[in-house]
Design an enzyme around this catalytic site. Structure first.
Site, PDB file in Angstrom:
ATOM      1  N   ASN A  12       0.818  -1.228  -0.065  1.00 14.30           N
ATOM      2  CA  ASN A  12      -0.007  -0.081   0.087  1.00 14.30           C
ATOM      3  C   ASN A  12       0.834   1.183  -0.010  1.00 14.30           C
ATOM      4  O   ASN A  12       1.518   1.488   1.166  1.00 14.30           O
ATOM      5  CB  ASN A  12      -0.856   0.137   1.241  1.00 14.30           C
ATOM      6  CG  ASN A  12      -1.627   1.075   1.391  1.00 14.30           C
ATOM      7  OD1 ASN A  12      -1.858   2.018   0.597  1.00 14.30           O
ATOM      8  ND2 ASN A  12      -2.265   1.167   2.565  1.00 14.30           N
ATOM      9  N   GLU A 106      -6.626   4.831   8.049  1.00 12.41           N
ATOM     10  CA  GLU A 106      -6.354   6.259   7.913  1.00 12.41           C
ATOM     11  C   GLU A 106      -7.746   6.859   7.109  1.00 12.41           C
ATOM     12  O   GLU A 106      -8.134   7.890   7.314  1.00 12.41           O
ATOM     13  CB  GLU A 106      -5.188   6.330   7.007  1.00 12.41           C
ATOM     14  CG  GLU A 106      -3.721   6.327   7.455  1.00 12.41           C
ATOM     15  CD  GLU A 106      -2.692   5.500   6.907  1.00 12.41           C
ATOM     16  OE1 GLU A 106      -2.823   5.599   5.498  1.00 12.41           O
ATOM     17  OE2 GLU A 106      -1.794   4.986   7.295  1.00 12.41           O
ATOM     18  N   GLU A 173      -4.780  -5.018  10.577  1.00 12.27           N
ATOM     19  CA  GLU A 173      -3.931  -3.661  10.943  1.00 12.27           C
ATOM     20  C   GLU A 173      -4.110  -3.066  12.022  1.00 12.27           C
ATOM     21  O   GLU A 173      -4.889  -2.230  12.250  1.00 12.27           O
ATOM     22  CB  GLU A 173      -3.970  -2.838   9.691  1.00 12.27           C
ATOM     23  CG  GLU A 173      -3.710  -3.406   8.328  1.00 12.27           C
ATOM     24  CD  GLU A 173      -2.915  -2.254   7.346  1.00 12.27           C
ATOM     25  OE1 GLU A 173      -1.962  -2.680   6.823  1.00 12.27           O
ATOM     26  OE2 GLU A 173      -3.366  -1.172   7.283  1.00 12.27           O
ATOM     27  N   SER A 219       3.871  -2.084  10.030  1.00 18.04           N
ATOM     28  CA  SER A 219       5.543  -2.300  10.451  1.00 18.04           C
ATOM     29  C   SER A 219       6.003  -3.575  10.179  1.00 18.04           C
ATOM     30  O   SER A 219       6.952  -4.090  10.597  1.00 18.04           O
ATOM     31  CB  SER A 219       5.979  -1.865  11.825  1.00 18.04           C
ATOM     32  OG  SER A 219       5.396  -0.416  12.148  1.00 18.04           O
ATOM     33  N   GLY A 240       3.108  -1.006   4.198  1.00 19.57           N
ATOM     34  CA  GLY A 240       3.018   0.460   3.931  1.00 19.57           C
ATOM     35  C   GLY A 240       4.300   0.937   3.569  1.00 19.57           C
ATOM     36  O   GLY A 240       4.997   0.578   2.507  1.00 19.57           O
ATOM     37  N   GLY A 241       5.106   1.410   4.505  1.00 13.48           N
ATOM     38  CA  GLY A 241       6.431   2.035   4.299  1.00 13.48           C
ATOM     39  C   GLY A 241       7.567   1.166   3.354  1.00 13.48           C
ATOM     40  O   GLY A 241       8.067   1.867   2.515  1.00 13.48           O
TER      41      GLY A 241
HETATM   42  P1  13P Z   1       3.274   0.521   7.663  1.00 13.54           P
HETATM   43  O1  13P Z   1       3.887  -0.668   7.176  1.00 13.54           O
HETATM   44  O2  13P Z   1       4.187   1.639   6.998  1.00 13.54           O
HETATM   45  O3  13P Z   1       3.337   0.259   9.186  1.00 13.54           O
HETATM   46  O4  13P Z   1       1.912   0.656   7.133  1.00 13.54           O
HETATM   47  C1  13P Z   1       1.018  -0.499   7.155  1.00 13.54           C
HETATM   48  C2  13P Z   1      -0.131   0.137   6.478  1.00 13.54           C
HETATM   49  O5  13P Z   1      -1.159   0.898   6.855  1.00 13.54           O
HETATM   50  C3  13P Z   1      -0.628  -0.822   5.064  1.00 13.54           C
HETATM   51  O6  13P Z   1      -1.772  -0.484   4.728  1.00 13.54           O
END
Ligand code: 13P
Length: 261
Positions: A12, A106, A173, A219, A240-241
């Site tokens: 994502n 979010e 999540e 994470s 995510g990141g």
């Molecule tokens: P991170 O992997 O940056 O913690 O984000 C997770 C996320 O919200 C994926 O949808």
């Protein structure tokens, strides 16, 4: 994870990467995985770029015959009409999108999305042949007050009440683990994934519970993915990141090559 479910690693990108950057990132990811002889039938890979990138991603995936799939980060609950700013599932299906994320924390936090809205969005995806990736997860406060699984289980129950029969993916999540560098432990994530699978069995049936993929998100990195994938009810990750770095994301996709798996 159980072998009958194909493991699924999803990236994502959130509101990052314009369409030119998206082309470069998808190319780099495809080359990195090709160099590593990645078997896409064994571990499925999908990216979730911003809406404005999807056409570019489709073009490069089609032209270069990549096995990487792609999806959107949101979808309208409506099919067409006077809904300024919304994107229909029909448009996503036309662009070859396989998936649509619905109910990311979010969007719950910044756009006031409720489980009822999220359920209608998931239903819209199913209507158009796009598989919804249904996000659930508790906040740090929920965790303290209700424990880990009560809130995500209730969210999934309320969302599925709106969704007709059809395939879906669940992403667990925990909100406190997103972007914090503090992932849940594999045991904690497994406990919730197991409760979510039981919920699917209750709301749908045993077959749906057995075949539905449940991802962990929050994470995830190449250094911790293997621990999650060893758990019987975790079938992949929503990243995510770490999905913005082609090498790091490829390392997550290739978790089977890590020592001790
Ligand atoms: P991170 O992997 O940056 O913690 O984000 C997770 C996320 O919200 C994926 O949808």
């Amino acid at each position: 994870m159980v072998e009958q479910r194909v493991p699924f690693i999803a990236g994502n990108w959130k509101m990052q990467q314009d369409h030119l950057q998206a082309i470069a990132l998808v190319q780099k990811l495809a080359w990195t995985l090709k160099d590593a002889d990645h078997d896409f039938e064994a571990v499925e890979v999908s990216v979730f770029p911003p809406f404005t990138d999807l056409r570019s991603v489709q073009t490069i995936v089609d032209a270069d015959k990549y096995s990487i799939r792609y999806g959107s980060q949101d979808i309208s609950e409506h099919d067409a009409g006077a809904f300024t700013g919304e994107i229909s599932g029909a448009f996503l299906a036309k662009l070859g999108a396989s998936y649509a994320i619905v109910g990311h924390s979010e969007r719950r936090e910044h756009h006031g999305e409720t489980d009822a809205t999220i359920g209608r969005k998931a239903a819209a995806a199913v209507r158009h042949g796009v598989v919804p990736v249904i996000c659930v997860g508790e906040t740090a406060e929920d965790l303290e007050q209700h424990g880990a699984s009560a809130v995500p289980v209730q969210q999934l129950r309320d969302i599925l009440a709106e969704v007709p029969a059809g395939d879906f993916v669940v992403a667990y999540e925990p909100v406190w683990a997103i972007g914090s560098g503090k992932a849940a432990t594999p045991e904690q994530a497994q406990q919730v994934a197991e409760a979510l699978r039981k919920t699917i069995a209750e709301v749908r049936d045993d077959e749906a519970a057995e075949s539905t993929r449940i991802l962990y998100g929050g994470s995830v990195k190449s250094a911790n993915i293997a621990g999650f994938m060893r758990e019987p009810d975790i079938d992949g990750a929503l990243v995510g990141g770490a999905s913005l770095d082609a090498n790091e994301f490829a390392g997550i996709v290739r978790y089977r090559s890590h020592v001790g798996v």
